[in-house]
Enzyme design. Structure first.
Site, short mmCIF file in Angstrom:
data_model
loop_
_atom_site.label_atom_id
_atom_site.label_comp_id
_atom_site.label_asym_id
_atom_site.label_seq_id
_atom_site.Cartn_x
_atom_site.Cartn_y
_atom_site.Cartn_z
N HIS A 1 -3.37 -0.08 -2.65
CA HIS A 1 -3.92 0.02 -1.44
C HIS A 1 -5.32 -0.19 -1.46
O HIS A 1 -5.81 -0.52 -0.15
CB HIS A 1 -3.77 1.55 -0.95
CG HIS A 1 -2.31 2.11 -1.14
ND1 HIS A 1 -1.29 1.44 -0.17
CD2 HIS A 1 -1.66 2.77 -1.92
CE1 HIS A 1 -0.02 2.13 -0.59
NE2 HIS A 1 -0.38 2.95 -1.52
N HIS B 1 -13.90 4.26 -3.21
CA HIS B 1 -13.10 3.10 -2.97
C HIS B 1 -13.20 2.37 -1.56
O HIS B 1 -14.16 2.94 -0.73
CB HIS B 1 -11.36 3.32 -2.97
CG HIS B 1 -11.37 4.45 -1.67
ND1 HIS B 1 -11.51 6.00 -2.06
CD2 HIS B 1 -10.98 4.44 -0.56
CE1 HIS B 1 -11.24 6.67 -0.99
NE2 HIS B 1 -10.81 5.65 0.25
N HIS C 1 -12.27 0.15 2.10
CA HIS C 1 -11.23 -0.32 3.30
C HIS C 1 -11.85 -1.63 4.02
O HIS C 1 -12.82 -1.92 4.05
CB HIS C 1 -10.91 0.93 4.45
CG HIS C 1 -10.52 2.21 3.46
ND1 HIS C 1 -9.38 2.30 3.77
CD2 HIS C 1 -11.04 3.13 3.04
CE1 HIS C 1 -9.13 3.58 3.25
NE2 HIS C 1 -10.21 4.14 2.76
N HIS D 1 -15.81 4.45 0.83
CA HIS D 1 -15.82 5.90 0.64
C HIS D 1 -15.95 6.52 -0.57
O HIS D 1 -15.35 6.30 -1.42
CB HIS D 1 -14.24 6.37 1.36
CG HIS D 1 -13.80 6.19 2.66
ND1 HIS D 1 -12.37 6.09 2.96
CD2 HIS D 1 -14.69 5.75 3.67
CE1 HIS D 1 -12.50 5.94 4.19
NE2 HIS D 1 -13.83 5.72 4.71
N THR E 1 -7.53 9.68 5.15
CA THR E 1 -7.31 8.71 6.25
C THR E 1 -5.75 7.86 5.48
O THR E 1 -5.45 6.94 6.07
CB THR E 1 -8.03 7.57 6.28
OG1 THR E 1 -8.44 7.10 5.08
CG2 THR E 1 -9.35 8.22 6.78
N THR E 2 -5.20 8.07 4.43
CA THR E 2 -4.20 7.81 3.85
C THR E 2 -3.03 9.12 3.57
O THR E 2 -3.50 10.26 3.38
CB THR E 2 -4.31 7.29 2.50
OG1 THR E 2 -4.98 8.35 1.59
CG2 THR E 2 -5.37 6.05 2.54
#
Ligand code: ZN
Length: 285
Positions: free
Chosen positions: A123, A148, A150, A167, A234-235
């Site tokens: 992801h 991580h 996005h 993040h 958010t996941t």
């Protein structure tokens, strides 16, 4: 993805399974802390053979099509907050809706040079870091666990995305999560991410170690003006009770770095969620 993960676990054994599941679908934004139980580790990508797959906990999810954000709540029982939650992330950051707070409400950032283990978890690229860096929110210390990326940004400013978003995920001593978000603007020229982005593990499940300590503050803007609000992962499973701080100023990421990341993960942002009854606070330092 599931079958590949199961194959990998079968061939590489328990170590690979542990590394993968501690950083993957089951945990998402909140991954890499000590709260991953043996049952949770066993369940996320089980096809039932492990005896943990029946409840679909930690089911496969993605960002597009049938597994996409609009359907997350239907993919597993424990994903229901993705639809039913009233304090979800990300959100649109709008100065007109923000309430100014005094400067002593600012989140303080105390990051030390770190080594890191980069993990491609299917992801995102997640960098797990050793203990020693933290943020302090209203007197409570939250230790940095991982950071991580996005693409594009998850938070928007008055509807506008930036190219990417970083993040930093922290947990306090009770396991409560706090995320510091940094917007990443695509711009030519010097980028603090050059070394890191050369090392991104390109295959799902692959890892890379950065053994020479590097300065995390290079990934932060100089100005620490910030938004704060109460939100969620958010996941999936979109768990609420996450303290969010989004720095107002973006940092720069080079066009070739964005292109490199985009090749690995073409799209990895959850759409913005309604603010509902929450307060969006801004603190200008
Ligand atoms: Zn995230």
């Amino acid at each position: 993805m599931s079958s590949r993960v199961i194959r990998m676990a079968a061939t590489a054994g328990v170590t690979a399974l542990t590394i993968f599941t501690a950083t993957s679908c089951s945990s998402g934004d909140g991954g890499a802390d000590a709260k991953v139980t043996p049952a949770a580790v066993a369940s996320p990508h089980s096809d039932g053979k492990g005896g943990q797959g029946e409840k679909k906990e930690g089911a496969h999810w993605g960002y597009q099509g049938a597994d996409g954000p609009a359907n997350w709540a239907t993919l597993a029982e424990d994903f229901e907050a993705c639809e039913a939650g009233r304090e979800q992330s990300p959100i649109d950051l709008d100065d007109d809706k923000a309430v100014q707070a005094p400067v002593d409400k600012a989140v303080t950032i105390d990051y030390r040079p770190v080594t890191a283990e980069l993990v491609n978890n299917g992801h995102t690229i997640q960098a797990n870091v050793p203990a020693g860096s933290r943020i302090v929110i209203d007197g409570t210390s939250y230790e940095l666990k991982q950071f991580h990326f996005h693409l594009p940004s998850e938070h928007t400013e008055e509807g506008e995305h930036t190219a990417m978003e970083l993040h930093f995920v922290h947990a306090d001593k009770n396991g409560k999560l706090a995320v510091l978000a940094v917007l990443m603007d695509e711009k030519s020229g010097a980028s603090a991410f050059a070394d890191l982005f050369k090392r991104l593990p390109t295959k799902e499940g692959a890892t890379a170690k950065i053994t020479k300590a590097f300065d995390l503050t290079a990934f932060l803007p100089g100005d620490r003006d910030q938004y704060r609000y109460e939100g969620s992962l958010t996941t999936p499973p979109c768990t609420e009770g996450v303290k969010w701080t989004v720095l107002k100023d973006p940092v720069t990421v080079a066009p070739d770095e964005v292109a490199t990341y985009k090749e690995l993960f073409p799209k990895s942002n959850r759409p913005t969620q309604p603010l509902n009854d929450r307060k969006l606070t801004e603190v200008d330092k």
